[in-house]
Scaffold this active site. Structure first.
Site, PDB file in Angstrom:
ATOM      1  N   SER A 232       0.829  -1.203   0.000  1.00 49.35           N
ATOM      2  CA  SER A 232       0.000   0.000   0.000  1.00 49.35           C
ATOM      3  C   SER A 232       0.868   1.260   0.000  1.00 49.35           C
ATOM      4  O   SER A 232       1.602   1.518  -0.947  1.00 49.35           O
ATOM      5  CB  SER A 232      -0.958  -0.047   1.197  1.00 49.35           C
ATOM      6  N   ASP A 255      -0.281  -4.363  -3.602  1.00 50.15           N
ATOM      7  CA  ASP A 255      -1.380  -3.386  -3.588  1.00 50.15           C
ATOM      8  C   ASP A 255      -0.879  -1.954  -3.407  1.00 50.15           C
ATOM      9  O   ASP A 255      -1.303  -1.240  -2.489  1.00 50.15           O
ATOM     10  CB  ASP A 255      -2.356  -3.733  -2.447  1.00 50.15           C
ATOM     11  N   HIS A 308      -7.892  -5.666   0.421  1.00 46.68           N
ATOM     12  CA  HIS A 308      -6.618  -5.029   0.767  1.00 46.68           C
ATOM     13  C   HIS A 308      -5.975  -5.649   2.009  1.00 46.68           C
ATOM     14  O   HIS A 308      -4.763  -5.610   2.170  1.00 46.68           O
ATOM     15  CB  HIS A 308      -6.865  -3.530   0.978  1.00 46.68           C
TER      16      HIS A 308
END
Length: 378
Positions: A232, A255, A308
Site C-alpha cells: 500500500s 497493492d 486489501h
C-alpha cells in the site's frame, strides 16, 4: 496447545529480533526475520501483539473502540508468531536481503506470515516500523537510561484528512519513509563490510540472555540483489526508493497506493512485481501502475476474491473486515498464492531454488489469479 499463526512451509525454522539503530526519533526501527538451524520451539515463540499501545493504535487507525478489538483478539486467543525470538541466524550460506515498508496503520509485525515464509526459505527480511506517523503506533528511547528502564517515547498514528494539502502531506511522508529505507539499506551494506552498529534494544530487559548478536550477520549477507518490498503506502515508498537507490535491484509491490507519488518523475529500470487484490484499485491507481509495467522486466497479477487486508496478518487473526458481501478466498490460501508469486519472482531474478511447492500452488490456483493490467473491479 499454543495458538499461533500458520507455520511457514520452508525448510528452516524462522528466527526474529527487533533492532533499533540509534536513540534519535528518526532512527530506523525494524524487525529482522531470518532462517535458523533450530527446530520449531513453541516455548520460544512470542505474542503477535507486543503490548497494549499497539492495540490502541490499531483501534485509532480503523476508528473502532479499543475494547471491540480487544474482544476479537481475546476470542482468537493469545496468538503467537511461529518464529524463535533472538535465535542464532543460519549463516552457512549468505543471506539474501529484503527490506519491507509497511502500509498506512502498519507495523513491523503486521506482515509476519509473509516474513516468516520468506525467512523459512533462507531470506533475511528487515521489516521497518516507520516514524512518519503512518504506523499505528511506534516508539523510541531518548537515552540509554530510558532503554534500560523501558521508558518509551511514543509516536502515534496521525489521520490526514482529504483536501487541498493531502498530496503534499502524503508526499512528505514518502520522503521520510524513504529516508528510513535508505538508512536500512546502508545498515545492511555496512554489516556486510564488517561495520556493526549497536542495537539499542540490547539495553532493554527483553533482550537479556538471547542468542542473537548483530556480529553474527557480519560478512554473511548477499547484498548483490537487495530487494525492497512494500504494501500500500509502503508500495509507493518502495517505488520511490528504487528510483533513488540503485543498489536496490528488485521491487515487490503489494497493492501499492500510487497517490503519494503521482507527481514524481521516477526512473526505474529494476525488475518489478505487482501483486494486487481485487477490490483496492480504482482506475487512476491502475493507470499509475501501468507506467511501470511497460518495461519487459515487470509483472502484474491480481488475486481474485481478495481485499486489501489479505496481504497482512489481520485477516488471519480477526477475519475479513472489508467488502462483506463479496465472495472471498480462504485467507490462508490467498496468502499462499501471494507468497508463491513472490518466491517465483525471486527465483526468476536471483536464482533462488526449492520452490516446487509454490509452482504447484500457482498451477492449481490459476483460476484465482489474473495476469496483466486487469481492472479488478470489473
Amino acid at each position: 496447545m499454543v495458538n499461533h499463526l500458520p507455520l511457514p512451509a520452508g525448510p528452516f525454522a524462522p528466527g526474529m529480533v527487533d533492532v533499533l539503530l540509534d536513540y534519535k526519533k528518526d532512527a530506523p526501527f525494524l524487525r529482522l526475520y531470518y532462517p535458523t538451524n533450530e527446530k520449531p520451539n513453541p516455548e520460544k515463540w512470542i505474542s503477535w501483539l507486543p503490548d497494549d499501545d499497539y492495540l490502541t493504535g490499531l483501534a485509532k487507525v480503523i476508528m473502532v473502540y479499543k475494547c471491540f478489538l480487544k474482544l476479537l483478539l481475546w476470542w482468537s486467543g493469545n496468538i503467537k508468531i511461529p518464529a524463535i525470538y533472538g535465535a542464532k541466524p543460519k549463516t552457512d550460506e549468505p543471506l539474501k536481503c529484503i527490506i519491507l515498508s509497511h502500509g498506512l496503520g502498519g507495523t513491523r509485525f503486521l506482515y509476519t506470515n509473509i516474513c516468516c515464509e520468506l525467512a523459512s526459505r533462507g531470506f533475511l527480511i528487515a521489516a521497518l516500523e516507520h516514524r512518519d506517523q503512518s504506523a499505528c503506533h511506534t516508539f523510541y528511547y531518548s537515552t540509554k537510561a530510558d532503554a534500560e528502564a523501558d521508558k518509551k517515547t511514543s509516536i502515534d498514528f496521525r489521520h490526514i484528512k482529504f483536501g487541498r494539502n493531502h498530496y503534499t502531506k502524503r508526499n512528505e511522508q514518502i520522503k521520510l519513509k524513504f529516508d528510513e529505507c535508505s538508512k536500512t539499506l546502508d545498515f545492511l551494506l555496512e554489516l556486510q563490510q564488517g561495520i556493526v552498529p549497536s542495537n539499542i534494544m540490547d539495553a532493554t530487559a527483553n533482550h537479556t540472555n538471547i542468542q542473537f548478536n548483530l556480529n553474527q550477520l557480519k560478512g554473511n549477507l548477499d547484498v548483490s540483489n537487495v530487494c525492497i518490498m512494500g504494501h500500500s503506502f509502503g508500495g509507493a515508498t518502495a517505488l520511490y526508493a528504487l528510483s533513488k537507490r540503485k543498489e536496490l535491484k528488485l521491487g515487490i509491490l503489494l497493492d501499492p497506493w500510487m497517490f503519494p507519488i503521482k507527481n514524481e518523475a521516477l526512473d526505474i529500470e529494476q525488475p518489478l512485481l505487482f501483486i494486487n487484490t481485487q477490490t483496492f484499485h480504482i482506475a487512476p491507481n491502475v493507470d499509475a501502475m501501468a507506467k511501470f509495467v511497460a518495461h519487459e522486466n515487470a509483472e502484474m497479477y491480481t488475486i481474485r476474491h481478495t481485499t486489501h487486508e489479505n496481504q497482512t496478518d489481520s485477516v488471519l487473526l480477526m477475519g475479513y473486515w472489508l467488502n462483506w458481501f463479496m465472495k472471498k478466498l480462504n485467507p490462508l490460501l490467498a496468502l499462499k498464492i501471494n507468497n508463491s508469486l513472490i518466491l517465483k519472482f525471486l527465483n526468476k531474478h536471483i536464482a533462488y531454488k526449492n520452490i516446487e511447492d509454490c509452482i504447484e500452488i500457482l498451477e492449481k490456483e490459476k483460476f484465482n489469479i489474473d495476469e496483466g493490467l486487469t481492472q479488478p473491479w470489473a
